[in-house]
Design a protein around this motif. Sequence first.
Motif, PDB file in Angstrom:
ATOM      1  N   HIS A  22      -3.372  -3.153   5.542  1.00  0.00           N
ATOM      2  CA  HIS A  22      -2.939  -1.762   5.441  1.00  0.00           C
ATOM      3  C   HIS A  22      -1.419  -1.662   5.357  1.00  0.00           C
ATOM      4  N   LEU A  23      -0.956  -0.709   4.570  1.00  0.00           N
ATOM      5  CA  LEU A  23       0.463  -0.383   4.522  1.00  0.00           C
ATOM      6  C   LEU A  23       0.788   0.519   5.709  1.00  0.00           C
ATOM      7  N   VAL A  24       2.040   0.437   6.163  1.00  0.00           N
ATOM      8  CA  VAL A  24       2.436   1.204   7.350  1.00  0.00           C
ATOM      9  C   VAL A  24       3.581   2.149   7.009  1.00  0.00           C
ATOM     10  N   VAL A  54      -3.734   3.060   4.358  1.00  0.00           N
ATOM     11  CA  VAL A  54      -2.430   3.401   4.938  1.00  0.00           C
ATOM     12  C   VAL A  54      -2.622   3.810   6.393  1.00  0.00           C
ATOM     13  N   MET A  55      -1.733   3.308   7.244  1.00  0.00           N
ATOM     14  CA  MET A  55      -1.672   3.743   8.638  1.00  0.00           C
ATOM     15  C   MET A  55      -0.310   4.390   8.876  1.00  0.00           C
ATOM     16  N   PHE A  56      -0.271   5.313   9.819  1.00  0.00           N
ATOM     17  CA  PHE A  56       0.959   6.013  10.158  1.00  0.00           C
ATOM     18  C   PHE A  56       1.303   5.728  11.616  1.00  0.00           C
ATOM     19  N   VAL A  99       7.419   1.737   4.789  1.00  0.00           N
ATOM     20  CA  VAL A  99       8.241   2.895   4.419  1.00  0.00           C
ATOM     21  C   VAL A  99       8.643   3.595   5.715  1.00  0.00           C
ATOM     22  N   PHE A 100       9.915   3.991   5.796  1.00  0.00           N
ATOM     23  CA  PHE A 100      10.384   4.748   6.959  1.00  0.00           C
ATOM     24  C   PHE A 100      10.527   6.211   6.570  1.00  0.00           C
ATOM     25  N   ILE A 157       3.916   8.647  -1.323  1.00  0.00           N
ATOM     26  CA  ILE A 157       2.925   8.053  -2.230  1.00  0.00           C
ATOM     27  C   ILE A 157       3.613   7.283  -3.345  1.00  0.00           C
ATOM     28  N   HIS A 158       4.693   7.840  -3.858  1.00  0.00           N
ATOM     29  CA  HIS A 158       5.424   7.171  -4.938  1.00  0.00           C
ATOM     30  C   HIS A 158       5.877   5.780  -4.502  1.00  0.00           C
ATOM     31  N   LEU A 159       6.382   5.668  -3.270  1.00  0.00           N
ATOM     32  CA  LEU A 159       6.832   4.361  -2.788  1.00  0.00           C
ATOM     33  C   LEU A 159       5.657   3.452  -2.449  1.00  0.00           C
ATOM     34  N   LEU A 160       4.594   4.016  -1.912  1.00  0.00           N
ATOM     35  CA  LEU A 160       3.413   3.201  -1.608  1.00  0.00           C
ATOM     36  C   LEU A 160       2.826   2.605  -2.883  1.00  0.00           C
TER      37      LEU A 160
END
Length: 201
Positions: A22-24, A54-56, A99-100, A157-160
Amino acid sequence: NRFDDVSVPDGFKTEIGIPEGHLVVGTVAALSAQKEYPNFLYAAKKILDTHSNVMFCAVGDGPEEKALHDLARELGLERRVIFTGFRKDVGCFLKVFDVFVLASYLEGLGTSILDAQTLGLPVVACRTGGIPEAVYDGDNGLLVPPRDSDALALAIIHLLDHPEKRKTMGQRARETVRAFSIETTVAKNLDLYWQLLALKP
């Protein structure tokens, strides 16, 4: 270079609840009104409608904690947004973020942004206060209007969806954040003082 000596322990992501692969998307900010966490949560909801991997993660505590936990449950995000509370190991979290994000509607500079940039993280933040002095839209991150969860979600979303852009913006962030080093800040202040003294009648 405050995080140069920080190493992420084995199994750290699993320990905090991030599934493999997963992306964070993460933030480090007090759970207070001006940090506009509802904006972050509404954006997370929109992102999860189309992106399941994706996780936040929200690192920090504060007076809005209960209200934000309630909102996360209302939005069905209780298993997708990790509220860590206060943590001393902020560097470990930053090192596992992809991504921050800083969703504040009111901000002086946002020193957590500088911390993220030192580790080569691309930043998505709101165009408010001193944030545009550190985040250059399209260069080392993306800027969106405050309190606009649609715009915030689209930028994230663009960066993901573009890992190469994340990498390039992160590299630029490492370069641009040097302008905020203690040495540079002191030198600029001294230069200003000398200029003012020269203007004194």
